[in-house]
Design an enzyme around this catalytic site. Structure first.
Site, PDB file in Angstrom:
ATOM      1  N   SER A   1       0.821  -1.211   0.000  1.00  0.00           N
ATOM      2  CA  SER A   1       0.000   0.000   0.000  1.00  0.00           C
ATOM      3  C   SER A   1       0.854   1.261   0.000  1.00  0.00           C
ATOM      4  CB  SER A   1      -0.956  -0.034   1.195  1.00  0.00           C
ATOM      5  OG  SER A   1      -1.920   0.973   1.116  1.00  0.00           O
TER       6      SER A   1
ATOM      7  N   ASP B   1      -2.562   6.287  -3.610  1.00  0.00           N
ATOM      8  CA  ASP B   1      -1.409   5.704  -2.934  1.00  0.00           C
ATOM      9  C   ASP B   1      -0.853   4.572  -3.789  1.00  0.00           C
ATOM     10  OD1 ASP B   1      -3.273   3.702  -2.541  1.00  0.00           O
ATOM     11  OD2 ASP B   1      -2.755   3.360  -0.441  1.00  0.00           O
TER      12      ASP B   1
ATOM     13  N   ASP C   1      -1.064   1.337  -4.092  1.00  0.00           N
ATOM     14  CA  ASP C   1      -1.891   0.304  -4.718  1.00  0.00           C
ATOM     15  C   ASP C   1      -3.266   0.823  -5.097  1.00  0.00           C
ATOM     16  OD1 ASP C   1      -2.661   0.545  -2.028  1.00  0.00           O
ATOM     17  OD2 ASP C   1      -3.431  -1.499  -1.963  1.00  0.00           O
TER      18      ASP C   1
ATOM     19  N   ASP D   1      -5.846   1.947  -3.404  1.00  0.00           N
ATOM     20  CA  ASP D   1      -7.045   1.731  -2.594  1.00  0.00           C
ATOM     21  C   ASP D   1      -7.311   2.939  -1.684  1.00  0.00           C
ATOM     22  OD1 ASP D   1      -5.093   1.465  -0.659  1.00  0.00           O
ATOM     23  OD2 ASP D   1      -5.892  -0.411   0.165  1.00  0.00           O
TER      24      ASP D   1
END
Length: 246
Positions: free
Chosen positions: A98, A236, A238, A240
């Site tokens: 992440s 960010d 990834d 999400d």
């Protein structure tokens, strides 16, 4: 070495320290054992440099447990959840840490509904990783480059119509992460004409880092002010998580 444990968003750690080849392979075998022979798994990763290694290790474990893996390459975490549910997969695996720094990576697991595993199932995977009581089978692996098309199939028609008629001028900042190229193409398919910064996939996140914190977005804000865009969407690592700037 400490056993692998699920945190609030999957198993995460520094690659080579917490996440090793043996540990990731065991995690794959544990998940495959939980899912059962012939289960289909949707797998993808963010842009981190360690991603191909993690994908190979986890896939090896899944295949050795009799699971069929479809590898979609680099794709955003929300796309993996949506594709998992819409495509009838038994599980989804997203390899990402992440917003964490580049040396980290992780294993995030979805159930068949595209939602994170229940704590009960996480505990079962942890127990299997430790015990090594894995199923044995002959699974398979194939590459698939249709993540964008599959994700677009999950966008509700009313959302697509609203986007097409909005006239919104959008600036996208993927931060060199999993949304690089992907988010821009999504909005283009929805009828917008977005512009982008930090839109090249790079696992070192050179543009402004993997976390869209206020202190990291000065360059994006400057680009927004210099453009005629109404809004900036900053993802960010990834994708999400998103921060909006007016």
């Amino acid at each position: 070495m400490e056993p692998l444990r699920f945190g609030t968003s999957g198993i995460r750690g520094v690659v080579g320290e917490v996440l090793t080849e043996d540990g990731c392979t065991r995690a794959g075998r544990a998940l495959g054992t939980l899912l059962g022979q012939g289960a289909r798994v949707c797998l993808a990763r963010d842009t981190r440099l360690s991603g191909p290694d993690l994908a190979r290790w986890v896939t090896d474990g899944l295949v050795r447990s009799g699971v069929e893996v479809v590898d979609f390459g680099i794709a955003p975490t929300p796309a993996v959840g949506a594709i998992t549910k819409n495509g009838g997969f038994a599980s989804g695996v997203m390899l990402t840490a992440s917003h964490n720094p580049p040396e980290y990576n992780g294993i995030k697991v979805f159930d068949a509904e595209g939602i994170g595993l229940s704590r009960e199932r996480e505990i079962r995977v942890e127990q299997l990783i430790e015990s090594g009581h894995f199923a044995t089978g002959a699974g398979s692996i194939r590459q698939d480059d249709t993540a964008l098309e599959r994700y677009l199939e999950t966008v509700p028609p009313e959302v697509a119509r609203a986007a097409a008629g909005s006239g919104l001028k959008l600036l996208i900042d993927p931060g060199n992460g999993a949304a690089s190229g992907f988010a821009r193409k999504v909005f283009e398919r929805l009828g917008l004409r977005p512009t982008a910064v930090n839109d090249e996939p790079d696992g070192l996140f050179p543009g402004r880092g993997s976390e869209p914190a206020a202190a990291a977005l000065h360059g994006t804000v400057a680009a927004l002010r210099a453009s005629d865009a109404d809004l900036a969407a900053c993802f960010d690592g990834d994708a999400d998580r998103v921060v909006f700037c007016d």
